[in-house]
Design an enzyme around this catalytic site. Structure first.
Site, PDB file in Angstrom:
ATOM      1  N   SER A 261       0.819  -1.205   0.000  1.00  0.00           N
ATOM      2  CA  SER A 261       0.000   0.000   0.000  1.00  0.00           C
ATOM      3  C   SER A 261       0.859   1.264   0.000  1.00  0.00           C
ATOM      4  O   SER A 261       2.038   1.255   0.363  1.00  0.00           O
ATOM      5  CB  SER A 261      -0.912   0.014   1.232  1.00  0.00           C
ATOM      6  OG  SER A 261      -1.597  -1.210   1.343  1.00  0.00           O
TER       7      SER A 261
HETATM    8  N1  SAH Z   1      -0.907  -5.023   4.008  1.00  0.00           N
HETATM    9  C1  SAH Z   1      -0.153  -5.303   2.792  1.00  0.00           C
HETATM   10  C2  SAH Z   1      -0.872  -4.885   1.531  1.00  0.00           C
HETATM   11  C3  SAH Z   1      -1.920  -5.834   1.222  1.00  0.00           C
HETATM   12  S1  SAH Z   1      -2.537  -5.939  -0.417  1.00  0.00           S
HETATM   13  C4  SAH Z   1       1.218  -4.677   2.836  1.00  0.00           C
HETATM   14  O1  SAH Z   1       1.533  -3.945   3.782  1.00  0.00           O
HETATM   15  O2  SAH Z   1       1.991  -4.955   1.932  1.00  0.00           O
HETATM   16  C5  SAH Z   1      -3.924  -6.971  -0.004  1.00  0.00           C
HETATM   17  C6  SAH Z   1      -3.556  -8.403   0.318  1.00  0.00           C
HETATM   18  O3  SAH Z   1      -4.754  -9.038   0.766  1.00  0.00           O
HETATM   19  C7  SAH Z   1      -3.080  -9.201  -0.885  1.00  0.00           C
HETATM   20  O4  SAH Z   1      -1.838  -9.780  -0.618  1.00  0.00           O
HETATM   21  C8  SAH Z   1      -4.166 -10.246  -1.078  1.00  0.00           C
HETATM   22  O5  SAH Z   1      -3.681 -11.496  -1.551  1.00  0.00           O
HETATM   23  C9  SAH Z   1      -4.733 -10.367   0.324  1.00  0.00           C
HETATM   24  N2  SAH Z   1      -6.101 -10.911   0.419  1.00  0.00           N
HETATM   25  C10 SAH Z   1      -7.164 -10.668  -0.386  1.00  0.00           C
HETATM   26  N3  SAH Z   1      -8.245 -11.346   0.047  1.00  0.00           N
HETATM   27  C11 SAH Z   1      -7.857 -12.036   1.152  1.00  0.00           C
HETATM   28  C12 SAH Z   1      -8.527 -12.935   2.046  1.00  0.00           C
HETATM   29  N4  SAH Z   1      -9.805 -13.272   1.903  1.00  0.00           N
HETATM   30  N5  SAH Z   1      -7.817 -13.462   3.058  1.00  0.00           N
HETATM   31  C13 SAH Z   1      -6.502 -13.146   3.233  1.00  0.00           C
HETATM   32  N6  SAH Z   1      -5.822 -12.315   2.423  1.00  0.00           N
HETATM   33  C14 SAH Z   1      -6.489 -11.759   1.391  1.00  0.00           C
END
Ligand code: SAH
Length: 213
Positions: A58
């Site tokens: 992000s």
């Molecule tokens: N917090 C992260 C950014 C996350 S991007 C950072 O600091 O880098 C969003 C993430 O959520 C992605 O890696 C995606 O694979 C995950 N995601 C999406 N749906 C999800 C679910 N149902 N359970 C767990 N992870 C999920």
């Protein structure tokens, strides 16, 4: 501190981040350790960057603003949905007692786990699975942060939030019309408040096929 990291902190202050604990942790956390070699030179730009599997780390201002709004105390237990690169989890690890983070891509989870070990962040626990179900074994959580956009707030997460606890979740299926909502659990339900417009990758419910490694 490098010029680029200093510039980023100045950007965060201009963006309304006033919590000195949050600014201190963001200053000490090397964002370049969370991106691939290809993007190292842009690690301190205030933008989201690709991390593989169509996912992104992000934008720093969004990480800072959500972390600030989460009001994390040092004795708290925090649940994060969407480990991604592990950057948000590492920052939470520096602020909270313990962090549980859930990611649906095993590969991303493993890479994030290794990064945090290298950075000596030892109070973050990684799980692979569908975060829309939360992580019942450790509930209730003082704080919950979802870092992917939900169509609506998953009920399991509301159930696993402690009374008096705060949850932040980007809501909105349409990527151009999402906002982070702040949910507070009370004795008789929840209160919801829109905080800021954002653009997150979608929260996808359900298990993954096993070929992602
Ligand atoms: N917090 C992260 C950014 C996350 S991007 C950072 O600091 O880098 C969003 C993430 O959520 C992605 O890696 C995606 O694979 C995950 N995601 C999406 N749906 C999800 C679910 N149902 N359970 C767990 N992870 C999920």
């Amino acid at each position: 501190m490098s010029m680029s990291r200093q510039r980023l902190i100045a950007d965060l202050r201009r963006g309304g981040i006033t919590d000195e604990r949050v600014l201190a942790v963001m200053t000490s956390m090397p964002r370049e350790a969370f991106v691939s070699q290809t993007f190292v030179e842009r690690a301190y730009d205030n933008m989201a960057l690709p991390i593989g599997f169509g996912q992104t780390i992000s934008q720093p201002l969004v990480v800072a603003a959500m972390t600030q709004a989460l009001e994390v105390g040092e004795r708290m237990k925090v649940l994060e949905i969407g480990t991604g690169s592990g950057y948000q989890a590492a920052i939470l690890g520096r602020l909270a007692r313990r962090v549980f983070t859930i990611e649906r891509y095993k590969m991303l989870s493993k890479e994030a786990e290794r990064r945090l070990l290298d950075l000596r962040v030892h109070n973050v626990v990684f799980h692979v699975g569908d975060g829309t179900r939360g992580w019942p074994p450790q509930a209730p959580y003082d704080r919950i942060i979802v870092t992917a956009a939900a169509g609506d707030v998953p009920q399991a997460l509301i159930d696993q939030l402690a009374v008096g606890g705060i949850m932040l979740v980007p809501v909105g299926a349409d990527p151009v019309n999402q906002s982070v909502e702040r949910i507070v659990k009370t004795e008789d339900g929840i209160t919801r408040e829109k905080l800021m417009p954002v653009r997150f990758v979608p929260l996808v419910a359900g298990a993954l096929p096993t070929y992602d490694g």
